[in-house]
Scaffold this active site. Structure first.
Site, PDB file in Angstrom:
ATOM      1  N   HIS A   1     -18.847 -30.254  13.915  1.00 25.25           N
ATOM      2  CA  HIS A   1     -17.736 -30.222  14.864  1.00 25.25           C
ATOM      3  C   HIS A   1     -17.378 -28.804  15.294  1.00 25.25           C
ATOM      4  CE1 HIS A   1     -15.953 -34.504  14.596  1.00 25.25           C
ATOM      5  NE2 HIS A   1     -17.249 -34.527  14.307  1.00 25.25           N
TER       6      HIS A   1
ATOM      7  N   HIS B   1     -25.516 -39.160  10.511  1.00 16.64           N
ATOM      8  CA  HIS B   1     -24.943 -40.405  10.007  1.00 16.64           C
ATOM      9  C   HIS B   1     -25.705 -40.960   8.808  1.00 16.64           C
ATOM     10  CE1 HIS B   1     -22.693 -41.313  14.037  1.00 16.64           C
ATOM     11  NE2 HIS B   1     -22.327 -40.182  13.464  1.00 16.64           N
TER      12      HIS B   1
END
Length: 711
Positions: free
Chosen positions: A78, A243
């Site tokens: 992020h 993920h």
């Protein structure tokens, strides 16, 4: 209540973003050399310290599954994932995740805790290790600790101490909203935006507008990741690789969360999103509002994410946090994953809408199937895409620091060849200056070509510039702003000078076209100053090389194309005011307001305008470096009248006779209209010698912005 001039007059040209280029913001002075400090680090020691933190679960914020790795990967992603290639802004450099607005984005809920866990490491190494580098390095160590082999790591990101006000994150005034203004009539994300939702890194994980729309989600993913210059294969690798680890948190509704860090009570000391649900941490954590892991091995690098996504049928459901997520249609993966605090507390494996969208898009699915059939290809692609994600905003590899920098240079790093010749010295420079000035090229042509090459530089991601002479390659040679036919003629003449010089040498000294382009501008500025009666030597540093087409990603370089260029009085085809774009360009060139003013006035005096237009040439002796632009702009014997409906072209007339003296654009008149710029123009109108000296200095600075080998 209005508190500054921009509040009182919001349409006023905003110059504040140029102010941050004029002085250091933060505790370190201009003499501080972060690269020198970083090289003193024992990187193995730093990584060992991070490794220790990874499994040292703290009661105040316990680690999921006893391992902070997934949390730190999200933190790193992020930080770097805000980068967008269209203007080079965003990214991990500067450590902006710890500063507003990014520090308080809804997509960064609880990443304040991740950084706080690293505080002891930052304190230990102090000025030798920036937050920006620590945040990136931690993500790499986290991956390695869970069995993944990373491609490499480079340090060199110096911390900022103020958020980047130049970044346009979108038109919305509230987080987690998407307005029609974010997209064009065809539904495409407007430039230069990279995220489809205000306050999110990329896209809504529930799907567009919070609905489980697979087709719309795939479209948003492709568009958002392409704004980071990622292709389909890199996009799938990043999503699937990221993920593979951890889980999303949505134990209950987000209404349980308190305000974000920037609005949190003072006693929380910079921590936000205080959670009132249950214990407010561990199994009761609320982050995205979606709940569950992607697989049963959330702290191990394996193929389970890819296999789960492809092997099972998935259907949407509302999770405990009230958000859309996906579960196996026949409950095959219910209770298949361990609990975050107690492995015996089982959880259902889930998928996001953005995950399932990859499976239902033909091109994305083909990549998933390739990875399933070839795990080594998945490992290699994710490793290189992750490395690209983390380092895309750092510029060329000569800026990269540390023992883990890969030997391989990627095409996205804009590689340059090594010179296999000796660089020109003072005698050759003097000789070449004479040849250039004796050629058929005018002062304006030499200056325009040097400017067109050097002004592509972007300090945001350290791309562009004159080094490489890519102005002679596609796409730059065909940009309208560069006047392709005239540019071709100038480059042809410069090529003849280069060939004649190089062929005449009996030694190993050669001149590159890149050096010759910059030297031509340098010689022209010195000659123009001399013609105005000023003895000025413009610093010139040789050593540039010429890149090849194979070393140039033409599609990626298209992002550097100017929509308009107020410095050349090129209005282009844009709805934005040229003066706003000129300030944006000045910021990317790391200029102050004074430097922008000097450059614009000097380029006008030198006749370096698009199409050799007379617009802004407020002088009877173009090609001579005088202060006539400022002197005549501020002279009250003239008046100004718009001659186009959109007020972008003006005539300057004698007040008494009405005779038209000159033509101008907004990029000219702004230096008399804006109060701050007018105060600078006043100085240059009254002191030609200072103007000439300032122009020569800033011209030289722009010409070597990309010369990282000189730092």
């Amino acid at each position: 209540m209005a508190s500054n001039t921009q509040d009182w007059w919001p349409d006023q040209l905003d110059l504040e973003l140029l102010d941050q280029n004029g002085y250091a913001v933060g505790p370190y002075d201009e003499e501080f050399d972060y690269a020198e400090k970083f090289e003193e680090l024992d990187l193995d020691e730093v990584k060992a310290d991070i490794e220790e933190v990874l499994t040292d679960s703290k009661d105040w914020w316990p680690a999921d599954y006893g391992h902070y790795g997934p949390l730190f990967i999200r933190m790193t992603w992020h930080a770097a994932g805000t980068y967008r290639s269209l203007d080079g802004r965003g990214g991990a450099a500067g450590g902006h995740q710890r500063l507003p607005p990014i520090s308080s984005w809804p997509d960064n809920v609880n990443l304040d805790k991740a950084r706080r866990l690293l505080e002891p490491i930052k304190t230990k190494y102090g000025e030798k290790l920036s937050w920006a580098d620590l945040i990136v390095l931690t993500g790499n160590v986290a991956l390695e600790s869970m069995g993944f082999e990373t491609f490499g790591f480079a340090g060199g990101r110096q911390d900022d101490f103020k958020g980047d006000d130049a970044v346009d994150w979108g038109p919305e005034s509230e987080f987690e909203t998407t307005s029609e203004e974010r997209f064009d009539e065809e539904g495409n994300l407007k430039e230069p935006l990279g995220n489809t939702v205000m306050g999110l890194i990329y896209v809504n994980p529930e799907g567009p507008n919070g609905e489980p729309d697979l087709e719309g989600s795939a479209k948003n993913i492709r568009q958002s990741f392409s704004r980071m210059a990622m292709n389909d294969k890199e996009t799938v690798a990043l999503i699937a690789g990221g993920h593979t680890f951890g889980k999303v948190h949505g134990a209950d509704d987000g209404d349980n969360l308190g305000p974000e860090p920037e609005d949190a009570p003072i006693d929380l000391q910079g921590l936000g999103w205080d959670n009132e649900f249950g214990e407010g941490k561990g199994p009761d954590t609320i982050t995205s509002g979606i709940e569950g892991p992607w697989n049963a091995t959330p702290t191990v690098w394996d193929m389970s994410y890819v296999n789960n996504l492809l092997s099972y049928d998935w259907e949407p459901e509302k999770g405990p946090g009230g958000a859309w997520q996906w579960t196996t249609k026949n409950d095959e993966l219910d209770d298949a994953a361990p609990g975050v605090a107690d492995p015996d507390d089982k959880e259902d494996v889930m998928m996001l809408t953005t995950d399932v969208a990859l499976k239902h898009d033909d091109d994305f699915r083909a990549v998933l199937e390739e990875f399933r059939d070839d795990p080594d290809e998945f490992q290699d692609t994710f490793a290189k895409a992750w490395y690209k994600l983390l380092h895309r905003d750092m510029g060329p590899p000569e800026r990269f620091l540390g023992p883990e920098v890969p030997d391989e240079t990627m095409i996205w790093q804009d590689p340059l060849p090594d010179a296999d010749y000796e660089t020109i010295g003072d005698a050759e420079i003097s000789d070449l200056k004479g040849q250039l000035l004796d050629s058929e090229l005018s002062v304006g042509e030499l200056v325009k070509t040097a400017w067109a090459a050097a002004s592509t530089y972007r300090d945001s991601d350290k791309r562009g510039g004159a080094n490489g002479a890519r102005i002679r390659l596609e796409p730059q040679r065909s940009w309208e702003a560069n006047e392709p036919e005239k540019l071709e003629a100038v480059l042809s003449t410069l090529g003849e000078v280069q060939a004649e010089f190089n062929e005449s040498r009996s030694d190993d000294v050669r001149v590159s076209l890149a050096d010759l382009i910059v030297l031509g501008g340098t010689a022209a500025v010195e000659q123009a100053a001399a013609d105005a009666g000023h003895d000025v030597e413009v610093p010139f540093e040789p050593g540039r090389v010429d890149a090849t087409e194979e070393q140039t990603d033409a599609e990626s370089f298209e992002a550097l194309k100017p929509d308009a260029d107020g410095f050349r009085n090129y209005l282009g085809d844009t709805d934005e005011d040229v003066e706003d774009l000129m300030v944006d360009k000045a910021d990317l060139l790391n200029l102050t307001a004074s430097e922008m003013t000097a450059l614009a006035g000097g380029l006008r005096a030198l006749g370096a305008t698009y199409g050799d237009s007379d617009r802004g040439i407020f002088t009877d002796q173009p090609g001579t470096l005088t202060n006539d632009f400022f002197d005549n702009l501020l002279d009250m014997q003239y008046e100004w009248d718009a001659v186009t409906e959109d007020d972008d072209v003006f005539e300057i007339r004698h007040r008494e006779t009405g005779e038209v003296a000159w033509e101008a654009t907004r990029a000219d008149l702004i230096f008399g209209s804006n109060a701050r710029l007018r105060t600078i123009a006043d100085v240059y109108a009254s002191d030609e010698e200072k103007f000439v000296e300032d122009f020569a200095e800033v011209w030289s600075d722009v010409m070597k912005l990309d010369r990282f080998d000189l730092e």
